[in-house]
Design an enzyme around this catalytic site. Sequence first.
Site, PDB file in Angstrom:
ATOM      1  N   LYS A  70      30.384 -40.842  18.833  1.00  0.00           N
ATOM      2  CA  LYS A  70      29.177 -41.124  18.032  1.00  0.00           C
ATOM      3  C   LYS A  70      29.237 -40.379  16.704  1.00  0.00           C
ATOM      4  CE  LYS A  70      26.762 -37.447  20.543  1.00  0.00           C
ATOM      5  NZ  LYS A  70      25.875 -37.160  21.695  1.00  0.00           N
ATOM      6  N   TYR A  98      21.752 -18.754  -8.274  1.00  0.00           N
ATOM      7  CA  TYR A  98      20.316 -19.036  -8.311  1.00  0.00           C
ATOM      8  C   TYR A  98      19.510 -17.865  -7.766  1.00  0.00           C
ATOM      9  CZ  TYR A  98      21.213 -24.000  -9.267  1.00  0.00           C
ATOM     10  OH  TYR A  98      21.603 -25.183  -9.811  1.00  0.00           O
ATOM     11  N   MET A 142      24.424 -26.702  -4.462  1.00  0.00           N
ATOM     12  CA  MET A 142      24.738 -28.052  -3.978  1.00  0.00           C
ATOM     13  C   MET A 142      26.242 -28.336  -3.964  1.00  0.00           C
ATOM     14  SD  MET A 142      23.421 -31.802  -5.247  1.00  0.00           S
ATOM     15  CE  MET A 142      21.718 -31.328  -5.338  1.00  0.00           C
ATOM     16  N   ARG A 181      14.846 -35.417  27.976  1.00  0.00           N
ATOM     17  CA  ARG A 181      15.095 -36.054  26.700  1.00  0.00           C
ATOM     18  C   ARG A 181      15.152 -37.537  27.050  1.00  0.00           C
ATOM     19  NH1 ARG A 181      20.323 -34.371  23.172  1.00  0.00           N
ATOM     20  NH2 ARG A 181      21.249 -35.765  24.697  1.00  0.00           N
TER      21      ARG A 181
HETATM   22  C1  LIG Z   1      26.529 -36.311  22.612  1.00  0.00           C
HETATM   23  C2  LIG Z   1      26.516 -36.541  24.063  1.00  0.00           C
HETATM   24  C3  LIG Z   1      27.644 -36.249  24.850  1.00  0.00           C
HETATM   25  C4  LIG Z   1      28.820 -35.478  24.313  1.00  0.00           C
HETATM   26  O1  LIG Z   1      28.452 -34.119  24.264  1.00  0.00           O
HETATM   27  P1  LIG Z   1      29.482 -32.981  23.828  1.00  0.00           P
HETATM   28  O2  LIG Z   1      28.727 -31.717  24.039  1.00  0.00           O
HETATM   29  O3  LIG Z   1      29.792 -33.226  22.390  1.00  0.00           O
HETATM   30  O4  LIG Z   1      30.668 -33.104  24.681  1.00  0.00           O
HETATM   31  C5  LIG Z   1      27.640 -36.634  26.183  1.00  0.00           C
HETATM   32  N1  LIG Z   1      26.565 -37.242  26.727  1.00  0.00           N
HETATM   33  C6  LIG Z   1      25.446 -37.496  26.027  1.00  0.00           C
HETATM   34  C7  LIG Z   1      24.284 -38.134  26.685  1.00  0.00           C
HETATM   35  C8  LIG Z   1      25.372 -37.146  24.676  1.00  0.00           C
HETATM   36  O5  LIG Z   1      24.266 -37.387  23.974  1.00  0.00           O
END
Ligand SMILES: *Cc1c(COP(=O)(O)O)cnc(C)c1O
Length: 368
Positions: A41, A261, A310, A139
């Site tokens: 992802k 800054y 930046m 979640r």
């Molecule tokens: C992002 C995610 C993973 C991968 O997690 P890592 O800690 O990067 O290995 C696996 N399962 C779910 C549901 C996730 O959201």
Amino acid sequence: MILPLPAHAPGVLTIDLATIAANWRALASHVAPAECAAVVKADAYGLGAARVIPALADAGCRTFFVATAEEALEARALAPDARILVLDGVLTGGTAALVTSAATPVLSTPDEIADWRAATKAAGRRLPAALHVDSGLNRLGLEASAIETLVREPLRLDGLDVRLVMSHLASADDPADPKNMRQLAAFRERTAKLPQALRSLAASDGLMLGQAFHFDLVRPGYAIYGGQAFRGGETPVSPAITLEARVLQVRDVAPGETVGYSGSWTAARRSRIAIVAAGYADGIPRTLSGSSYRVKFGSETASIVGRVSMDLITIDVTDVKHPVARGDLAMLLGPGLSIESMGQAAGTIGYEILTRLGRRFHRVYAPS
Ligand SMILES: *Cc1c(COP(=O)(O)O)cnc(C)c1O
């Protein structure tokens, strides 16, 4: 660094595909006979799905997890034969892209299940599905009451080809946290009532908690990219990226002068300051300003002084013995400079450092 680096490039992010593939293989052998998927992802955690997905497919990975349907479409083009699962599941009205990409949505609510069944009817065939059951993270995931409803009324899954049931751990980075065992027990209990399917509980850290957490399939992301968040011991992976940025200018600053800054840093002595072409727009957190993080010039290290802005950071190179000059490269991440250490110095985690590395850096994929 792998040459040639275009002369105009402000910095170079080197992504070692061989290490990424080796990390995936090491995790796969750690969990065998369970299957090792890959979470790709967020553009493969910012490292470029277009290069990472084919490299992992070549290494033998057959199952990929993405977050969104858009990411599934991209992944499908890169891995035509793979199983692709979408962690966000079905968004209202959003089934078409999932059908087009032949992706498997991970369903977390009764409404999503109903929407995907409607898509199944419209398609005139059984469509693959995965169920996400909550085991204590609160979640995404089916709540206990929704699971009971599915057990009482199995027709609610009619027409779906449920291939995987999964859950996600809250505290897997800390093996001493009793929540891990509680979630394991809840996962076992909740999946026992649901239709028989492959089961998956562990991501990068969870798979280090022992075989009881492996089930049929593990889903690491971070560890594949060399991330080491697990606090319970050695993980079988190595860092896969190096980030270097150019020195644009070196200037002398008199005692009492401030740098950057808000004048947040004052030279206590005559100082040499290197101005380096990377800033918060490139994913170098502004909270690194004034932290203990040190960047490298060759084997020597130097502190970031003043505010991260930046496009630029300012580095105190007064004590660097090998003279630093315009055009040199400062190493911001690499051997001895982990994404975890930068994250810790900036008050965040390595995951956030990794996934936000900027698109302005010239990217080199090794071996290319
Ligand atoms: C992002 C995610 C993973 C991968 O997690 P890592 O800690 O990067 O290995 C696996 N399962 C779910 C549901 C996730 O959201």
